[in-house]
Write an enzyme that holds these catalytic residues in place. Structure first.
Site, PDB file in Angstrom:
ATOM      1  N   CYS A 101      -5.045   3.149   5.900  1.00  0.00           N
ATOM      2  CA  CYS A 101      -5.129   1.723   6.203  1.00  0.00           C
ATOM      3  C   CYS A 101      -3.766   1.125   6.516  1.00  0.00           C
ATOM      4  CB  CYS A 101      -5.804   0.971   5.071  1.00  0.00           C
ATOM      5  SG  CYS A 101      -4.850   0.883   3.552  1.00  0.00           S
ATOM      6  N   HIS A 137      -5.305  -1.935  -0.269  1.00  0.00           N
ATOM      7  CA  HIS A 137      -5.728  -2.007   1.132  1.00  0.00           C
ATOM      8  C   HIS A 137      -4.716  -2.829   1.936  1.00  0.00           C
ATOM      9  CE1 HIS A 137      -8.459  -1.357   4.338  1.00  0.00           C
ATOM     10  NE2 HIS A 137      -8.920  -2.603   4.434  1.00  0.00           N
ATOM     11  N   ASP A 152      -9.606  -6.326  10.461  1.00  0.00           N
ATOM     12  CA  ASP A 152      -9.406  -5.105   9.676  1.00  0.00           C
ATOM     13  C   ASP A 152      -9.852  -3.923  10.526  1.00  0.00           C
ATOM     14  OD1 ASP A 152      -9.398  -2.956   7.950  1.00  0.00           O
ATOM     15  OD2 ASP A 152     -10.180  -4.060   6.248  1.00  0.00           O
TER      16      ASP A 152
END
Length: 640
Positions: A204, A246, A261
């Site tokens: 991520c 994250h 995202d």
């Protein structure tokens, strides 16, 4: 710049461009929202929860060092169009008049009202059909050399910052695979954009960093945001502390910040195999902040883009609606907390949706112990946990696709079991007629409610049926007295004009599932389950026998008035009355044969004696020119 000498000298026709740029180290963002040069961010997970520490990949880039850099470029005069385009891009990256390239922090005008106002899933108007051509183009662009050329190829078909961001988003979501190994091993190299382009894998941090870098090359302000997430491995009601797990992005479009995202937009990790699968998810592109906060909690509350901002405790306790909840057209669910305590052994859940939607549920992994009723704008579910303690409730929705997707999860806490509310194991979903049964050809039911109470163990249910639809029904209980062979013998089906009637007789007191199936008459294949009723009888004296057994020649439009009981008394004369279509002759056969006669109302009537018989048959002759009779009904005779 032109430099010209005398006629005998060489003419130099060149254009020089001089850049003077103040370079700074990439700054980490901390919970106070301020940058601290050289301080890496900390995080805990990668793709929806896989653990590794956050690092800014920009810090690894050799050319991202503090100081002043002077660049002199010499270009042929015929390069003017390309240079003007490059200068325009540089001006967009310049930032304010003081040359500050650091994107501004969110302000009041960037904030959206909380809770969600149901206006849109997006934070700005988005014409997705108009973007389809760009999406197709961007998804097919390939890496040729480096990041700059990739971005140049992506944005050449764009006309606005929104389209530039869209092209970058689409490319990342369709080309970059989540690298679980790198995330678990905390591999720093996985965060470098050069390595991401080479391997087309990252975690991520890499997704967010790559997205930010590409946006800045395209001249769009973008920030990487770190925080907590409710993703892979999340447990309902869990607390968050320590390292962040994250990273995602905020992008500046049309004078306002928006959230994306790309990690979660690209695909998913299978819980059982820990393997990544590309599965594009539109939900996480420019998501409305009031929805984004359900599974993303930033380290700096300003990046929630909400008024009022939510606390970490609110984030932990709030109901987690998965992205599919909104992708499938859901609007709201009640209760709004992830943990439900039963009341008198029951928990009730309702969901509101934009359009008629099919639902199903699982309690502890099984489709049992609940009544799920469909509504035109959602569903209602009542769950009766079979034991005290903690239970996992999952709710699935089908939407416009053929696949049920998990949209909600609840934790049920039960401190009392209502044994009187136990339901038949074979009671499937949904219960009761609905828009779906109407869609399948069953209309105007005599019993619109899903539960039917009967005091004497008998009931009659009717509904309109499309002419090309065939109905099948079966009765199911839990005590074993109804075997697979006799499931349909406690139901007798009649047809009058365009309505079908189901006469039901229960073998004893209790709760039963009456399942309804349909099939197109002219089409091959099996019957399809549509819905069921819950039949309830508390009269312990109930002990109805089965209906007579019918054979293949018993037509859909035939009608039996008497006798309806499948077991006849011994040594009695029994009256018969039936409506049979397309029949030349009819008779009843036992020890002897008794003909039936056709009266003026169109019914075949007659009687027979059960003396000395174990079985009685009704037989018909379809063609008067033949002498072959077919069996259509069979009765048992009580032993003497």
């Amino acid at each position: 710049m032109e430099l010209k000498k005398d006629s005998n000298a060489v003419t130099i026709d060149m254009l020089l461009i001089v850049h003077s740029e103040k370079r700074r180290a990439t700054q980490g963002t901390h919970s106070d929202g301020q940058g601290d040069p050289g301080a890496p961010l900390q995080r805990r997970g990668g793709f929806q929860g896989v653990g590794n520490g956050i690092r800014k990949w920009q810090k690894i880039e050799a050319n991202d060092l503090p100081g002043t850099q002077l660049t002199v470029e010499v270009h042929p005069r015929d390069a003017m169009p390309q240079l003007l385009k490059k200068l325009s891009l540089a001006n967009r990256l310049q930032g304010d008049k003081n040359g500050n390239t650091r994107p501004r922090q969110p302000r009041g005008k960037d904030a959206y009202a909380y809770p969600w106002d149901r206006s849109s899933l997006k934070s700005m108007p988005l014409d997705l059909p108009r973007l389809e051509k760009l999406d197709t183009y961007a998804s097919q662009v390939t890496v040729k050399s480096g990041l700059d050329e990739l971005v140049s190829d992506l944005v050449q078909e764009t006309q606005s910052d929104l389209e530039r961001v869209r092209a970058i988003w689409i490319w990342i979501c369709h080309h970059i695979e989540y690298d679980i190994v790198a995330a678990q091993e905390k591999d720093r190299q996985a965060f470098k954009p050069t390595d991401i382009l080479r391997t087309q894998k990252t975690n991520c941090d890499g997704y967010a960093g790559l997205f930010e870098k590409m946006c800045r090359i395209a001249g769009v302000q973008c920030m990487t945001v770190a925080g907590y997430s409710k993703g892979f491995g999340y447990q309902t009601g869990q607390s968050f502390s320590g390292e962040f797990d994250h990273a995602w992005n905020a992008v500046y479009l049309e004078g306002q910040w928006h959230l994306v995202d790309s990690t979660w937009g690209s695909g998913m990790v299978d819980k059982t195999t820990s393997k990544f699968t590309f599965l594009y998810n539109e939900f996480y592109f420019l998501t409305h902040p009031a929805l984004f906060i359900e599974d993303h909690f930033p380290d700096n509350k300003n990046w929630q883009l909400l008024k009022p901002p939510q606390s970490l405790r609110q984030f932990e306790n709030s109901m987690y609606h998965k992205s599919e909840f909104y992708n499938k057209g859901m609007l709201s669910a009640h209760p709004e907390t992830s943990t439900i305590r039963t009341v008198n052994g029951k928990a009730a859940i309702t969901i509101e949706s934009c359009a008629p939607t099919l639902f199903m549920f699982m309690l502890n992994g099984k489709q049992e112990h609940g009544l799920l009723s469909l509504r035109k704008n959602g569903m209602k579910l009542e769950v009766y946990p079979p034991t005290m303690g903690t239970h996992k409730l999952q709710i699935f929705a089908k939407g416009s696709s053929e696949i049920y997707s998990s949209v909600l999860e609840y934790t049920l806490k039960c401190n009392y079991v209502d044994f009187g509310a136990q339901l038949p194991t074979e009671l499937h979903q949904p219960v009761g007629p609905s828009w779906f049964s109407e869609q399948m050809g069953i209309m105007k039911p005599s019993h619109p409610d899903p539960i039917i109470h009967t005091s004497d163990g008998r009931c009659s249910i009717s509904f309109g049926v499309d002419e090309d639809i065939s109905i099948l029904a079966s009765l199911h209980g839990d005590d074993g007295s109804i075997t697979e062979e006799t499931q349909r013998r406690y139901i007798f089906q009649l047809h009058r004009e365009k309505r079908t009637e189901l006469k039901v007789q229960l073998p004893h007191a209790g709760k039963f599932a009456l399942k309804i199936f349909v099939k197109k008459r002219q089409e091959p294949g099996n019957y399809v389950f549509v819905f069921n009723y819950l039949l309830c009888c508390t009269n312990t004296k109930v002990n109805w026998p089965m209906f007579p057994e019918s054979f293949g020649n018993w037509g859909q439009d035939n009608e039996l008035l008497e006798p309806l009981l499948g077991v006849l008394p011994a040594n009695r004369n029994v009256q018969f009355k039936l409506k049979l279509h397309g029949i030349a002759k009819a008779l009843v056969k036992g020890q002897d044969t008794w003909p039936l006669t056709l009266n003026h109302e169109g019914y075949w009537e007659g009687s027979c004696s059960t003396a000395g018989c174990e079985e009685i048959y009704v037989m018909v002759l379809e063609n008067a020119n033949h002498n072959f009779y077919s069996y259509i009904l069979k009765y048992q005779v009580n032993a003497q």
